[in-house]
Design an enzyme around this catalytic site. Structure first.
Site, PDB file in Angstrom:
ATOM      1  N   ASP A  39       0.858  -1.182   0.000  1.00 21.13           N
ATOM      2  CA  ASP A  39       0.000   0.000   0.000  1.00 21.13           C
ATOM      3  C   ASP A  39       0.898   1.237   0.000  1.00 21.13           C
ATOM      4  O   ASP A  39       1.653   1.455   0.950  1.00 21.13           O
ATOM      5  CB  ASP A  39      -0.887  -0.050   1.253  1.00 21.13           C
ATOM      6  CG  ASP A  39      -1.767   1.173   1.366  1.00 21.13           C
ATOM      7  OD1 ASP A  39      -2.240   1.640   0.323  1.00 21.13           O
ATOM      8  OD2 ASP A  39      -1.978   1.663   2.486  1.00 21.13           O
ATOM      9  N   THR A  84      -3.116   5.436  -3.907  1.00 18.11           N
ATOM     10  CA  THR A  84      -2.022   6.121  -3.197  1.00 18.11           C
ATOM     11  C   THR A  84      -0.711   5.978  -3.950  1.00 18.11           C
ATOM     12  O   THR A  84       0.112   6.878  -3.947  1.00 18.11           O
ATOM     13  CB  THR A  84      -1.858   5.541  -1.789  1.00 18.11           C
ATOM     14  OG1 THR A  84      -1.836   4.123  -1.884  1.00 18.11           O
ATOM     15  CG2 THR A  84      -2.996   5.940  -0.903  1.00 18.11           C
ATOM     16  N   THR A  85      -0.505   4.808  -4.600  1.00 17.98           N
ATOM     17  CA  THR A  85       0.735   4.625  -5.358  1.00 17.98           C
ATOM     18  C   THR A  85       0.649   5.409  -6.664  1.00 17.98           C
ATOM     19  O   THR A  85       1.589   6.096  -7.050  1.00 17.98           O
ATOM     20  CB  THR A  85       0.953   3.134  -5.668  1.00 17.98           C
ATOM     21  OG1 THR A  85       0.770   2.396  -4.468  1.00 17.98           O
ATOM     22  CG2 THR A  85       2.344   2.883  -6.183  1.00 17.98           C
ATOM     23  N   ASP A 130      -8.931  -0.230   2.112  1.00 18.21           N
ATOM     24  CA  ASP A 130      -8.886   0.493   0.834  1.00 18.21           C
ATOM     25  C   ASP A 130     -10.154   0.232   0.036  1.00 18.21           C
ATOM     26  O   ASP A 130     -10.779   1.153  -0.488  1.00 18.21           O
ATOM     27  CB  ASP A 130      -7.679   0.035   0.002  1.00 18.21           C
ATOM     28  CG  ASP A 130      -6.407   0.729   0.453  1.00 18.21           C
ATOM     29  OD1 ASP A 130      -6.485   1.440   1.467  1.00 18.21           O
ATOM     30  OD2 ASP A 130      -5.358   0.558  -0.184  1.00 18.21           O
TER      31      ASP A 130
END
Length: 526
Positions: free
Chosen positions: A60, A93-94, A386
């Site tokens: 994550d 998020t990445t 998530d």
């Protein structure tokens, strides 16, 4: 004279060097999390240097970046946008860090071509606007048709989970997550979904349970099952009968007097317990300890007393049963009690827990995760969190896009066309923006060990046809139809990724000087 403006140890970097430092820092961070992107992304092991040397295994982006201690100021900006992305929409998020990193990599080339940063920013602004409009036009909305919408949610959940540890059982967990989110009926408050982790069994043994599970045992000699429970949730000390004045001494001249003091103490406790029982309850849950004597009194009155429920448990219990947390018991009429249909003891694996079913807040539910070890469970919880965040956002904003690098290619195509129409140096920046967008499908393909250059050129050709739904199919290793494969993403996530990454890149581009303050000296060293 001017040189003495700053303190001795302060460091000042100007112009090219400052820009260089910020570009390199930001790109290094993007390269770090780049390999975790996509369904074939790899995990990272993070080991802390503190006591216990905790180990986290995760892919994550936000978790990885949160755990890093970074010195480079530009890199910190990227860490911040990934945190905001995590809080705001939960997923992507990445992607947001990688996109910002790619934008800066392209910007660096332009700056070396002697194009002014402000020109680049103006170009990026136009490109972002154009890309956003392209997304808006292509977004699909099935909120009128509830079956289709549910299948959209299932696809989004499966796409989100496919890059995480739960990818093996993604259909099972996507179903759990969709059920849990649809119970919320459109609220984005994740408080009422509780995730309990119990080591043992396999991930497939996880289940969704309506109601609330408290990780405590029921005491001895107390009713094991209560129907139509009236619950008093409290945070109060149950040892108020002891003389607690520091340094207090009591002098007595015989043992009989000691017995009197003890009797008075017991009477004091008995009165407090009577006040609590006077609320007409049959279950008392306290955040602090309940000692043997009051517990005995509760058991005699047929009241289930649960002690030492941790604070999060207490807060959530109050929320789901609809009760207030009380700490004084003089006015029973002003205290709001919690209600639920049945309280009983259940077994999960080796452990006994207390299960509250039929709680007042109908949308409350508990997801019990089982797994081989603590690390697996922690990562499974992050993955599920998530998915839950993305789904709850999608329930509010029901627009959906195809996944698998499709949105990036759609945006890149529109941005390319804008670049051709735009005169002047800005067109270079707009073209660079389009290249940065195409980097995301490239990285997804690279992580899966595919020939990215070949795949991306195929994709670009596919996208020049009208209404193409082509994206990267990592499983077969070629270009696939995202509509048939059911790979979907939430519009809100993609929009947030696009806007945050552009703003962060813009902010770092504006920098032309970095001043690092001198460290504070200790007084005695002076």
């Amino acid at each position: 004279m001017v040189d003495r403006l700053l303190k001795d140890d302060a460091v000042q970097e100007k112009g090219e060097r400052a820009r260089m430092a910020s570009f390199i820092g930001a790109m290094a961070i993007a390269d770090l999390v780049k390999t975790t992107l996509g369904p074939k992304g790899m995990d990272k092991i993070l080991q802390s240097t503190g006591r216990g040397r905790n180990v986290t295994v995760t892919n994550d982006g936000a978790t990885i970046l949160k755990s890093l201690h970074i010195d480079n100021p530009a890199a910190k900006v990227l860490v911040d946008i990934s945190k905001v992305q995590d809080d705001e929409v939960g997923d992507g998020t990445t992607s947001v860090v990688v996109l910002a990193g790619e934008l800066l990599r392209e910007a660096e080339k332009l700056v070396n071509m002697k194009i002014h940063p402000m020109t680049i920013i103006a170009g990026f602004r136009m490109a972002a606007e154009c890309a956003h409009n392209a997304l808006l036009l292509k977004a699909m909305d099935n909120k009128e048709d509830s079956d289709k919408f549910r299948s959209d949610l299932m696809n989004i959940a499966m796409t989100t989970l496919s890059s995480k540890i739960l990818s093996q059982d993604k259909e099972y967990f996507a179903d759990l997550a969709v059920d849990a989110v649809l119970r919320l009926k459109g609220s984005t408050n994740m408080e009422s979904i509780q995730i309990l982790k119990k080591p043992g069994g396999s991930l497939k043994d996880s289940f969704l349970d309506e109601g609330f599970i408290l990780d405590k045992k029921i005491g001895l000699g107390q009713p094991k099952r209560i129907e139509n429970a009236k619950i008093l949730v409290a945070n109060t000390a149950m040892d108020t009968d002891k003389v607690k004045i520091y340094g207090a001494r009591v002098r007595v001249d015989s043992m009989a007097k000691v017995a009197e003091i003890e009797a008075a103490e017991k009477q004091k406790m008995r009165e407090k317990v009577q006040k609590i029982i006077g609320h007409g309850i049959n279950c008392f849950i306290n955040r602090q300890l309940i000692y043997n004597f009051p517990e005995e009194l509760f058991a005699d009155a047929g009241i289930l007393a649960i002690e030492h429920a941790d604070f999060e448990g207490i807060e959530r219990l109050g929320l789901v049963t609809g009760g207030d947390i009380a700490s004084t018991f003089d006015n029973p009429e002003s205290v709001k009690l919690g209600h639920c249909k049945v309280i009983e003891e259940i077994m999960i694996g080796e452990d006994r827990l207390i299960h509250f079913s039929g709680v007042q807040m109908g949308q409350a539910c508990t997801i019990v995760l089982r797994g081989a070890s603590e690390h697996v469970l922690d990562e499974a919880e992050r993955s599920l969190h998530d998915a839950l965040c993305v789904l709850s956002q999608t329930v509010n904003d029901t627009r959906v896009l195809h996944g698998g690098g499709w949105p990036e290619m759609v945006m890149a195509k529109e941005v390319d066309e804008l670049a051709r129409k735009t005169p002047g140096k800005k067109s270079h920046a707009i073209e660079a923006f389009s290249r940065a967008l195409q980097a995301i499908p490239t990285i997804i393909a690279d992580n899966a060990g595919l020939d990215s250059a070949d795949l991306i050129s195929q994709l670009r050709a596919e996208h020049h046809k009208e209404q193409s739904t082509a994206g990267i199919d990592v499983i077969s290793g070629g270009v696939g139809d995202m509509k048939e494969l059911g790979i979907s993403e939430s519009f809100k996530v993609k929009q947030a990724v696009l806007l945050s990454a552009t703003e962060a890149a813009e902010m770092i581009l504006r920098v032309d000087e970095i001043v690092t303050c001198a460290p504070r000296r200790r007084e005695d060293m002076m």
